[in-house]
Design a protein around this motif. Structure first.
Motif, PDB file in Angstrom:
ATOM      1  N   LEU C  92     -16.467   9.986 -43.467  1.00  0.00           N
ATOM      2  CA  LEU C  92     -18.584   9.602 -44.660  1.00  0.00           C
ATOM      3  C   LEU C  92     -19.183  11.438 -44.364  1.00  0.00           C
ATOM      4  N   SER C  93     -19.004  12.294 -45.547  1.00  0.00           N
ATOM      5  CA  SER C  93     -20.034  12.786 -45.209  1.00  0.00           C
ATOM      6  C   SER C  93     -21.344  12.866 -44.872  1.00  0.00           C
ATOM      7  N   GLU C  94     -22.822  13.811 -45.060  1.00  0.00           N
ATOM      8  CA  GLU C  94     -23.703  13.211 -44.490  1.00  0.00           C
ATOM      9  C   GLU C  94     -24.590  12.728 -45.431  1.00  0.00           C
ATOM     10  N   PRO C  95     -24.329  13.183 -46.499  1.00  0.00           N
ATOM     11  CA  PRO C  95     -25.458  12.200 -47.625  1.00  0.00           C
ATOM     12  C   PRO C  95     -25.307  10.758 -47.441  1.00  0.00           C
ATOM     13  N   ASP C  96     -23.859  10.360 -47.575  1.00  0.00           N
ATOM     14  CA  ASP C  96     -23.474   9.022 -46.933  1.00  0.00           C
ATOM     15  C   ASP C  96     -23.388   7.896 -45.889  1.00  0.00           C
ATOM     16  N   ALA C  97     -23.429   8.953 -45.176  1.00  0.00           N
ATOM     17  CA  ALA C  97     -23.564   8.685 -44.004  1.00  0.00           C
ATOM     18  C   ALA C  97     -25.474   8.191 -43.580  1.00  0.00           C
ATOM     19  N   THR C  98     -25.861   9.280 -44.120  1.00  0.00           N
ATOM     20  CA  THR C  98     -27.357   8.666 -43.541  1.00  0.00           C
ATOM     21  C   THR C  98     -27.414   7.436 -44.426  1.00  0.00           C
ATOM     22  N   ALA C  99     -26.853   7.598 -45.954  1.00  0.00           N
ATOM     23  CA  ALA C  99     -27.399   6.428 -46.347  1.00  0.00           C
ATOM     24  C   ALA C  99     -26.984   4.973 -45.753  1.00  0.00           C
ATOM     25  N   MET C 100     -25.526   5.106 -45.195  1.00  0.00           N
ATOM     26  CA  MET C 100     -25.073   4.171 -44.698  1.00  0.00           C
ATOM     27  C   MET C 100     -25.843   4.046 -43.196  1.00  0.00           C
ATOM     28  N   ARG C 101     -26.277   4.780 -42.839  1.00  0.00           N
ATOM     29  CA  ARG C 101     -26.760   4.733 -41.102  1.00  0.00           C
ATOM     30  C   ARG C 101     -25.399   4.536 -40.475  1.00  0.00           C
ATOM     31  N   LEU C 102     -23.929   5.726 -40.932  1.00  0.00           N
ATOM     32  CA  LEU C 102     -23.231   5.136 -39.917  1.00  0.00           C
ATOM     33  C   LEU C 102     -23.028   6.627 -39.691  1.00  0.00           C
ATOM     34  N   HIS C 103     -22.185   7.534 -38.513  1.00  0.00           N
ATOM     35  CA  HIS C 103     -22.011   8.951 -38.380  1.00  0.00           C
ATOM     36  C   HIS C 103     -21.379   9.495 -39.098  1.00  0.00           C
ATOM     37  N   CYS C 104     -21.758  11.109 -39.573  1.00  0.00           N
ATOM     38  CA  CYS C 104     -21.329  11.554 -40.425  1.00  0.00           C
ATOM     39  C   CYS C 104     -19.808  12.562 -39.617  1.00  0.00           C
ATOM     40  N   ASN C 105     -19.053  12.617 -40.042  1.00  0.00           N
ATOM     41  CA  ASN C 105     -17.577  12.879 -39.905  1.00  0.00           C
ATOM     42  C   ASN C 105     -16.518  13.906 -40.385  1.00  0.00           C
TER      43      ASN C 105
END
Lengths: 118, 112, 138
Positions: C92-105
């Motif tokens: 997950l990139s930053e924008p997707d991780a933020t949208a899904m409330r997961l961590h960006c990797n």
């Protein structure tokens, strides 16, 4: 116009390759690339009529192949020799794809600007 | 994290963006509920497109990209309906995304 | 006579399970050494794992991600990762991780893009100089 040849060589559902190849084709066509789609080797199993993908919890590859013409991808082929090798008959395959021989396939490779194989 | 849409005593699982997780959970009333959340009152003109998009997905298991949607609508209903300004007016947040959401379909892939 | 080629690189396998990524990287390095240009490296299918910062090579094994980063920094080659392919694989990139409330990797040196980006690049390069363009799939 840029010519992209996509060769789909794997049986459906076992791996994500068939799905990944179709998604690549649609994305390329969306930005105006001229896509030719060829089923080769085990990829011919994707063309079999009467697929029920619900038992493997996947979207139907057969149905997604049928969408290709709506994305202006009309050059959809399978390699006749591979059909014989797999002991398949053309009646069992979807009419969306047309049969070509190895010579024609080689020509398609030669005129393409790029080739992706899945 | 699980998200749900609750209406009429039913509890339907959706994704974080409000799209149904299983498109078979859909019924027409659900479209009305989702449309309201999107700020759209469904008119017969909306329904025409919503049901068309749904039928498209049932046949091809993929949601149409905007140009494919417009072309297919044009083939079926003529150029009055099959044009991008018309569908954009009906679904101001983007016909491909909003019409699929209201039709109870999964979120279209970003790449497509 | 030397003819400069422009390469578009398409990587499809994950760093540990396949040699694919290293082969691609070595190819890129060699091409640049010879004076060619790598227009972009695009990561699709399992190739998206090349961008995954959570992958920890065993002690004594090389970190391929670090090598991609060094290569990209030195040569200013864009590293583009397909968002649709990566989300499905837990990358997950930053924008997707933020949208899904997961961590960006996804490492921040990798650009999350759609596949349309790769094919647009193909379209552009092939229309201005079709003979120079070479697409390599790994």
């Amino acid at each position: 116009m840029t010519k992209l040849l996509i060769i789909s060589t794997q049986a459906p559902y076992v791996t994500s390759a068939a799905q990944d190849a179709l998604e690549a084709a649609l994305a390329a066509s969306n930005v105006g690339v001229e896509v030719t789609f060829v089923f080769a080797q085990q990829g011919l199993y994707q063309l079999l009529d009467g697929q029920d993908s619900t038992c493997v919890q996947r979207k139907s590859i057969a149905k997604q192949i049928n969408v290709l013409p709506l994305y202006d991808i009309d050059a959809v082929y399978y390699i006749a020799e591979d059909m014989i090798d797999l002991a398949l008959s053309s009646q069992a395959l979807t009419s969306t794809a047309e049969s070509i021989d190895t010579n024609k396939f080689n020509q398609l490779c030669a005129v393409s600007n790029a080739i992706l194989r899945f | 994290m699980q998200h749900f849409l609750e209406y009429d005593g039913k509890k339907i699982e959706i994704d974080g963006n409000g799209y149904l997780l299983d498109y078979l959970d859909w019924d027409e009333e659900l479209s009305t509920v989702i449309a309201q959340l999107e700020g759209i009152d469904l008119t017969p003109a909306h329904w025409e497109v919503v049901l068309f998009v749904r039928a498209f997905y049932e046949e091809y298991e993929t949601s149409p990209a905007i140009r494919v949607l417009v072309k297919s609508l044009s083939n079926k209903f003529g150029p009055q309906i099959g044009n991008s300004r018309y569908v954009q007016r009906l679904f101001p947040k983007g016909p491909a995304r909003q019409a699929t959401k209201i039709a109870g379909l999964p979120k279209p892939a970003k790449c497509l | 006579m030397f003819v400069m080629n422009k390469f578009l690189i398409f990587v499809t396998r994950s760093p540990f399970d396949s040699l694919n990524g290293l082969t691609a990287l070595s190819f890129c390095e060699a091409a640049i050494e010879l004076g060619h240009e790598i227009e972009q490296v695009f990561f699709y299918q399992q190739g998206v794992q090349q961008a995954n910062v959570d992958i920890q090579p065993a002690t004594g094994e090389k970190n391929l991600l670090a090598q991609w980063l060094a290569f990209s920094e030195q040569t200013k080659t864009p590293l583009n990762v397909c968002v649709t392919a990566s989300i499905k694989r837990g990358v997950l990139s930053e924008p997707d991780a933020t949208a899904m409330r997961l961590h960006c990797n996804v490492h921040c040196a990798f650009n999350p893009v759609g596949m349309a980006d790769y094919f647009s690049a193909l379209n552009t390069s092939s229309s201005c100089d079709p003979d120079a363009l070479i697409c390599m799939q790994f």
